[in-house]
Design a protein around this motif. Structure first.
Motif, PDB file in Angstrom:
ATOM      1  N   UNK A  64      12.400 -10.507   4.416  1.00 43.82           N
ATOM      2  CA  UNK A  64      12.372 -10.374   5.754  1.00 43.82           C
ATOM      3  C   UNK A  64      11.822  -8.765   6.775  1.00 43.82           C
ATOM      4  N   UNK A  65      11.198  -8.482   5.743  1.00 44.27           N
ATOM      5  CA  UNK A  65      10.869  -6.689   5.969  1.00 44.27           C
ATOM      6  C   UNK A  65       9.807  -6.822   5.728  1.00 44.27           C
ATOM      7  N   UNK A  66       8.460  -5.236   6.244  1.00 41.10           N
ATOM      8  CA  UNK A  66       7.487  -4.823   5.756  1.00 41.10           C
ATOM      9  C   UNK A  66       7.587  -4.551   4.150  1.00 41.10           C
ATOM     10  N   UNK A  67       6.772  -4.188   3.794  1.00 40.87           N
ATOM     11  CA  UNK A  67       6.838  -3.586   1.942  1.00 40.87           C
ATOM     12  C   UNK A  67       7.027  -2.615   2.010  1.00 40.87           C
ATOM     13  N   UNK A  68       6.955  -2.011   3.337  1.00 35.79           N
ATOM     14  CA  UNK A  68       7.614  -0.297   3.337  1.00 35.79           C
ATOM     15  C   UNK A  68       8.365  -0.736   4.065  1.00 35.79           C
ATOM     16  N   UNK A  69       9.215  -0.853   4.525  1.00 35.54           N
ATOM     17  CA  UNK A  69      10.304  -1.500   4.966  1.00 35.54           C
ATOM     18  C   UNK A  69      11.273  -1.132   3.440  1.00 35.54           C
ATOM     19  N   UNK A 107      15.450  -5.003  -7.108  1.00 36.74           N
ATOM     20  CA  UNK A 107      14.556  -5.639  -5.207  1.00 36.74           C
ATOM     21  C   UNK A 107      13.885  -4.425  -4.888  1.00 36.74           C
ATOM     22  N   UNK A 108      13.799  -2.963  -5.659  1.00 39.07           N
ATOM     23  CA  UNK A 108      12.368  -1.862  -5.680  1.00 39.07           C
ATOM     24  C   UNK A 108      11.415  -2.643  -6.515  1.00 39.07           C
ATOM     25  N   UNK A 109      11.870  -2.539  -7.929  1.00 38.20           N
ATOM     26  CA  UNK A 109      11.117  -2.944  -8.946  1.00 38.20           C
ATOM     27  C   UNK A 109       9.597  -4.867  -8.260  1.00 38.20           C
ATOM     28  N   UNK A 110      10.981  -5.365  -7.923  1.00 36.32           N
ATOM     29  CA  UNK A 110      10.489  -6.708  -7.524  1.00 36.32           C
ATOM     30  C   UNK A 110       9.046  -6.660  -6.605  1.00 36.32           C
ATOM     31  N   UNK A 111       9.317  -5.723  -5.663  1.00 36.80           N
ATOM     32  CA  UNK A 111       8.342  -5.779  -4.090  1.00 36.80           C
ATOM     33  C   UNK A 111       7.553  -4.469  -4.925  1.00 36.80           C
ATOM     34  N   UNK A 112       8.000  -3.533  -5.916  1.00 39.90           N
ATOM     35  CA  UNK A 112       6.696  -2.396  -5.987  1.00 39.90           C
ATOM     36  C   UNK A 112       5.621  -3.781  -6.617  1.00 39.90           C
ATOM     37  N   UNK A 113       5.874  -4.224  -7.417  1.00 37.78           N
ATOM     38  CA  UNK A 113       4.915  -5.064  -8.567  1.00 37.78           C
ATOM     39  C   UNK A 113       3.696  -5.646  -7.817  1.00 37.78           C
ATOM     40  N   UNK A 114       4.968  -6.361  -6.122  1.00 39.32           N
ATOM     41  CA  UNK A 114       3.777  -7.047  -5.522  1.00 39.32           C
ATOM     42  C   UNK A 114       2.618  -6.145  -4.310  1.00 39.32           C
ATOM     43  N   UNK A 115       3.797  -4.670  -4.084  1.00 37.48           N
ATOM     44  CA  UNK A 115       2.438  -3.906  -3.135  1.00 37.48           C
ATOM     45  C   UNK A 115       1.723  -3.609  -4.181  1.00 37.48           C
ATOM     46  N   UNK A 116       1.797  -3.010  -5.347  1.00 35.92           N
ATOM     47  CA  UNK A 116       1.028  -2.771  -6.728  1.00 35.92           C
ATOM     48  C   UNK A 116      -0.633  -3.379  -6.838  1.00 35.92           C
ATOM     49  N   UNK A 117       0.131  -4.556  -6.889  1.00 34.01           N
ATOM     50  CA  UNK A 117      -1.068  -5.366  -6.680  1.00 34.01           C
ATOM     51  C   UNK A 117      -2.300  -5.485  -5.683  1.00 34.01           C
ATOM     52  N   UNK A 118      -1.320  -5.656  -4.244  1.00 37.88           N
ATOM     53  CA  UNK A 118      -1.984  -5.608  -3.382  1.00 37.88           C
ATOM     54  C   UNK A 118      -2.691  -5.192  -3.334  1.00 37.88           C
ATOM     55  N   UNK A 119      -2.222  -3.276  -3.509  1.00 39.66           N
ATOM     56  CA  UNK A 119      -3.451  -2.058  -3.158  1.00 39.66           C
ATOM     57  C   UNK A 119      -4.695  -2.204  -3.875  1.00 39.66           C
ATOM     58  N   UNK A 174       7.315   7.972  -0.128  1.00 36.39           N
ATOM     59  CA  UNK A 174       6.477   6.184   0.145  1.00 36.39           C
ATOM     60  C   UNK A 174       6.340   6.252   1.356  1.00 36.39           C
ATOM     61  N   UNK A 175       7.195   6.877   2.169  1.00 33.52           N
ATOM     62  CA  UNK A 175       7.896   6.415   4.023  1.00 33.52           C
ATOM     63  C   UNK A 175       5.900   7.497   4.455  1.00 33.52           C
ATOM     64  N   UNK A 177       2.650   7.267   2.548  1.00 36.33           N
ATOM     65  CA  UNK A 177       1.439   6.830   1.890  1.00 36.33           C
ATOM     66  C   UNK A 177       1.945   5.270   1.596  1.00 36.33           C
ATOM     67  N   UNK A 178       2.379   4.992   1.602  1.00 35.66           N
ATOM     68  CA  UNK A 178       2.364   3.109   1.295  1.00 35.66           C
ATOM     69  C   UNK A 178       1.939   3.093   2.367  1.00 35.66           C
ATOM     70  N   UNK A 179       1.896   1.515   2.429  1.00 34.39           N
ATOM     71  CA  UNK A 179       0.840   0.809   3.965  1.00 34.39           C
ATOM     72  C   UNK A 179       2.174   0.511   4.356  1.00 34.39           C
ATOM     73  N   UNK A 180       2.573  -0.133   5.632  1.00 30.59           N
ATOM     74  CA  UNK A 180       3.089  -0.379   6.507  1.00 30.59           C
ATOM     75  C   UNK A 180       3.720  -2.139   5.797  1.00 30.59           C
ATOM     76  N   UNK A 181       2.715  -2.597   6.009  1.00 33.77           N
ATOM     77  CA  UNK A 181       2.667  -3.928   5.937  1.00 33.77           C
ATOM     78  C   UNK A 181       3.374  -4.437   6.898  1.00 33.77           C
ATOM     79  N   UNK A 182       3.634  -6.170   6.969  1.00 37.92           N
ATOM     80  CA  UNK A 182       4.368  -6.457   7.821  1.00 37.92           C
ATOM     81  C   UNK A 182       5.270  -7.677   6.860  1.00 37.92           C
ATOM     82  N   UNK A 183       6.575  -8.050   7.456  1.00 41.56           N
ATOM     83  CA  UNK A 183       7.094  -9.074   6.685  1.00 41.56           C
ATOM     84  C   UNK A 183       6.262 -10.238   6.553  1.00 41.56           C
ATOM     85  N   UNK A 184       6.599 -11.122   5.257  1.00 40.91           N
ATOM     86  CA  UNK A 184       5.773 -12.524   4.752  1.00 40.91           C
ATOM     87  C   UNK A 184       5.749 -13.237   6.301  1.00 40.91           C
ATOM     88  N   UNK A 185       4.993 -13.884   6.058  1.00 48.70           N
ATOM     89  CA  UNK A 185       4.421 -14.907   7.159  1.00 48.70           C
ATOM     90  C   UNK A 185       3.788 -15.968   7.024  1.00 48.70           C
TER      91      UNK A 185
END
Length: 394
Positions: A64-69, A107-119, A174-175, A177-185
């Motif tokens: 429901x949120x951006x990855x950075x959020x 939750x942080x580690x789950x999102x961080x793994x996806x965020x890291x590989x997306x970078x 993180x606030x 340097x990490x790209x904001x991205x967007x909620x998954x849609x």
């Protein structure tokens, strides 16, 4: 590797320190809050359960949120519960903070793994995962001993304050340097991702990760009494051996990151065979100080080289579940982290002594090799789609 990856690793370092530091603080917590040591041990169990349950649930919520959020929300929650934990005089409140902290960590580690590989590029997921997991290994090397020293010098609450303080720069970084991205849609949706997670290759990889991580933490949990009661070294050697295991894990994550993207199968096969051999040797030679100390380093390296490679393979195999893959990888590895020590404890209670966890670790890796070998044989024996279609029409 992008610099924001290392900022995520800093947060993972703080969370890894929190997860493991209680092993050196339980006696002080029990005395201060007027509970028994077994009751205080529930703090560790609560964290493990929160990690297992929380990883997939928090990964779904994060959609429901951006990855950075999502990263900031989870990390701020983690920080705040450690402040509450440092201030409370109630064991029930402290127990609640451990559960909430574990949910936030998962939750942080789950999102961080996806965020890291997306970078990074599509062929560099292994290296990205290794940088992130480097935070966990540094926690083993430096964070956990430092927490124990703080607890000895200024009481257990100081370790909780330290984790909260380490999290502050990670939040700010993180606030910024990490790209904001967007909620998954526009993707497959949560139900679609859950369907994608039923792929046989992915399920096998998750099972292998749980088994290998279970073997790792089966022995790591009982390494201190093994060193003193079986190897015959003094208590002063315990932090040295634990640190060597942590240094080995750091080396192993780096090795896994270099090979996981290009030669994962040889690394997994050869690494697992070496890991099995090492656990057997450790069990046989545990009474010899030189061998025990050397094998603590070697097994730490092999365990995390194989384990981090399996995490990256989960991310590769779960291309149809881009937001939930990290959550299920986190859950699988924490299932192993909870199951391994429990099995090791059963071996000790059954009369096998502190060598028992070493044999259990060997058994878990042998089971992983058997499962992985059977899955690989079945996949190679299956006919290619075109061949199968031709046979069906003839």
């Amino acid at each position: 590797m992008p610099f924001p990856l290392y900022l995520l690793a800093l947060a993972v370092f703080a969370q890894g320190t929190s997860e493991f530091m209680l092993s050196g603080l339980l006696s002080d917590i029990a005395s201060d809050l007027d509970v028994s040591i077994p009751a205080a041990g529930q703090l560790t169990s609560a964290f493990a359960v929160g990690m297992v349950v929380g990883a997939p649930l928090m990964a779904v919520l994060s959609r429901r949120f951006s990855r950075r959020g999502a990263l900031l929300a989870f990390l701020l929650t983690f920080l705040l519960v450690h402040v509450v934990g440092a201030l409370t005089t109630s064991f029930a409140v402290l127990l609640a903070t451990r559960v909430i902290g574990a949910l936030a960590n998962a939750g942080f580690l789950a999102v961080a793994l996806v965020t890291a590989t997306a970078m990074v590029g599509p062929d560099a997921k292994g290296r990205a995962a290794s940088v992130l997991l480097g935070g966990v290994t540094v926690a083993c090397v430096a964070g956990v001993p430092a927490g124990a020293l703080l607890g000895t010098a200024w009481g257990w609450r100081s370790a909780f304050w330290a984790v909260a303080l380490i999290s502050v720069p990670a939040v700010l970084a993180i606030a910024r340097a990490v790209p904001a991205g967007a909620p998954e849609s526009g993707g497959p949706g949560a139900l679609g991702e859950l369907g994608a997670l039923r792929a046989p290759r992915l399920l096998v990889t998750l099972l292998l990760g749980a088994l290998v991580n279970g073997a790792t933490f089966c022995t790591f949990t009982y390494l201190a009494p093994l060193v003193t009661d079986v190897t015959g070294l003094g208590t002063g050697w315990v932090p040295v051996v634990l640190a060597l295991f942590g240094i080995g894990s750091f080396i192993g994550v780096g090795l896994g990151g270099r090979l996981a993207d290009t030669r994962p199968l040889p690394l997994l096969v050869c690494g697992s065979l070496a890991l099995l051999t090492g656990w057997v040797l450790f069990a046989v030679t545990a009474a010899h100080p030189v061998a025990a100390v050397a094998l603590a380093l070697v097994q730490g390296a092999l365990s995390f080289a194989v384990g981090s490679t399996l995490i990256s393979q989960v991310l590769y195999a779960a291309s149809g579940a881009p937001t939930l893959a990290g959550g299920f990888a986190t859950a699988a590895f924490n299932v192993g982290g909870a199951l391994g020590p429990w099995c090791g404890g059963l071996a000790i209670s059954a009369g096998f002594g502190y060598r028992g966890p070493l044999w259990v670790s060997a058994l878990l890796v042998a089971l992983a090799l058997a499962v992985g070998g059977a899955a690989l044989a079945l996949r190679r024996a299956a006919p290619a789609p075109a061949v199968a279609q031709s046979r069906a029409s003839s």
